[in-house]
Design a protein around this motif. Structure first.
Motif, short mmCIF file in Angstrom:
data_model
loop_
_atom_site.label_atom_id
_atom_site.label_comp_id
_atom_site.label_asym_id
_atom_site.label_seq_id
_atom_site.Cartn_x
_atom_site.Cartn_y
_atom_site.Cartn_z
N GLY A 165 0.89 -0.88 0.01
CA GLY A 165 -0.01 0.03 -0.02
C GLY A 165 0.91 1.18 -0.07
O GLY A 165 2.20 1.25 0.26
N GLY A 166 0.23 2.56 -0.12
CA GLY A 166 0.94 3.68 0.02
C GLY A 166 0.23 4.70 -0.67
O GLY A 166 -1.12 4.64 -1.15
N LEU A 167 0.90 6.01 -0.85
CA LEU A 167 0.49 7.05 -1.82
C LEU A 167 0.64 7.11 -2.91
O LEU A 167 1.60 6.70 -3.58
CB LEU A 167 0.69 8.25 -1.03
CG LEU A 167 0.18 9.86 -1.34
CD1 LEU A 167 -1.07 10.04 -1.45
CD2 LEU A 167 1.08 10.82 -0.78
N VAL A 168 -0.35 7.27 -4.00
CA VAL A 168 -0.11 7.48 -5.40
C VAL A 168 -1.19 8.30 -5.92
O VAL A 168 -2.05 8.67 -5.45
CB VAL A 168 -0.39 6.19 -5.97
CG1 VAL A 168 -1.92 5.71 -5.99
CG2 VAL A 168 0.02 5.78 -7.49
N GLN A 169 -0.58 9.00 -7.08
CA GLN A 169 -1.39 9.99 -7.85
C GLN A 169 -2.38 9.55 -8.78
O GLN A 169 -2.44 8.40 -8.75
CB GLN A 169 -0.31 10.87 -8.78
CG GLN A 169 0.50 11.63 -7.82
CD GLN A 169 1.50 12.79 -8.59
OE1 GLN A 169 1.30 12.37 -9.99
NE2 GLN A 169 1.92 13.79 -8.20
N PRO A 170 -3.50 10.21 -9.00
CA PRO A 170 -4.53 9.53 -9.98
C PRO A 170 -3.79 9.15 -10.87
O PRO A 170 -3.14 9.76 -11.76
CB PRO A 170 -5.41 11.01 -10.05
CG PRO A 170 -5.23 11.69 -8.60
CD PRO A 170 -4.13 11.54 -8.29
N GLY A 171 -4.36 8.10 -11.47
CA GLY A 171 -3.70 7.54 -12.96
C GLY A 171 -2.67 6.50 -12.70
O GLY A 171 -2.40 6.09 -13.57
N GLY A 172 -2.09 6.49 -11.35
CA GLY A 172 -0.98 5.76 -11.25
C GLY A 172 -1.38 4.17 -10.68
O GLY A 172 -2.53 3.72 -10.80
N SER A 173 -0.27 3.31 -10.18
CA SER A 173 -0.54 2.00 -10.30
C SER A 173 0.14 1.62 -8.81
O SER A 173 1.17 2.51 -8.51
CB SER A 173 0.20 1.35 -11.29
OG SER A 173 -0.48 1.58 -12.60
N LEU A 174 -0.48 0.70 -8.23
CA LEU A 174 0.13 0.22 -7.10
C LEU A 174 -0.11 -1.61 -7.40
O LEU A 174 -1.03 -2.08 -7.83
CB LEU A 174 -0.56 0.44 -5.73
CG LEU A 174 -0.12 1.91 -5.42
CD1 LEU A 174 -0.91 2.33 -4.06
CD2 LEU A 174 1.28 1.97 -4.92
N ARG A 175 0.80 -2.43 -6.40
CA ARG A 175 0.52 -3.85 -6.41
C ARG A 175 0.40 -4.38 -5.16
O ARG A 175 1.55 -3.93 -4.37
CB ARG A 175 1.74 -4.42 -7.36
CG ARG A 175 1.56 -5.88 -7.38
CD ARG A 175 2.60 -6.49 -7.91
NE ARG A 175 2.37 -7.96 -8.48
CZ ARG A 175 3.36 -8.81 -8.10
NH1 ARG A 175 4.47 -8.71 -7.73
NH2 ARG A 175 2.89 -10.16 -8.74
N LEU A 176 -0.61 -4.86 -4.77
CA LEU A 176 -0.69 -5.31 -3.10
C LEU A 176 -0.28 -6.64 -3.28
O LEU A 176 -0.72 -7.59 -4.07
CB LEU A 176 -2.06 -5.24 -2.53
CG LEU A 176 -2.60 -3.51 -2.57
CD1 LEU A 176 -4.23 -3.75 -1.92
CD2 LEU A 176 -1.61 -2.73 -2.05
#
Length: 122
Positions: free
Chosen positions: A9-20
């Motif tokens: 988890g974390g902080l990301v800008q709109p349009g960005g990606s994360l992998r849990l």
């Protein structure tokens, strides 16, 4: 008893990606399904994506086409790739696992992780 540990988890800008990621540990168990739920402030916990036996998957309508769930059965790990993130995806994401113990008395389990915060904001 099955323990679940989430990460990614974390902080990301709109349009960005994360992998849990979520890894299950314990002894003498077999997992039949794993998935992700999320809970935003003031809202109830809701299904995001779930994968059962035979690679059957279900997604919430709000994440279809943007999120992808996958599972590594050998590692008892489930992943959630989140692309095109939106501010409304901001929530605590919880991992869930369903299964059964493989030693007597073969009890079923429904385990939850501690949750990981995902914040989508500019």
């Amino acid at each position: 008893q099955v323990q679940l540990v989430e990460s990614g988890g974390g902080l990301v800008q709109p349009g960005g990606s994360l992998r849990l990621s979520c890894a299950a540990s314990g002894s003498s168990f077999r997992i039949s399904g794993m998935g992700w739920y999320r809970q935003a402030p003031g809202k109830e916990r809701a299904l995001v994506a779930f994968t059962g036996s035979g690679s059957n998957t279900n997604y919430a309508d709000s994440v279809k086409g943007r999120f992808t769930i996958s599972r590594d059965n050998a590692k008892n790990t489930v992943y959630l790739q989140m692309d095109s993130l939106k501010p409304e995806d901001t929530a605590v994401y919880y991992c869930n696992a369903l299964g059964v113990g493989t030693t007597f008395p073969l009890l079923p389990f429904n385990s939850w992780g501690q949750g990981t915060q995902v914040t989508v904001s500019s």
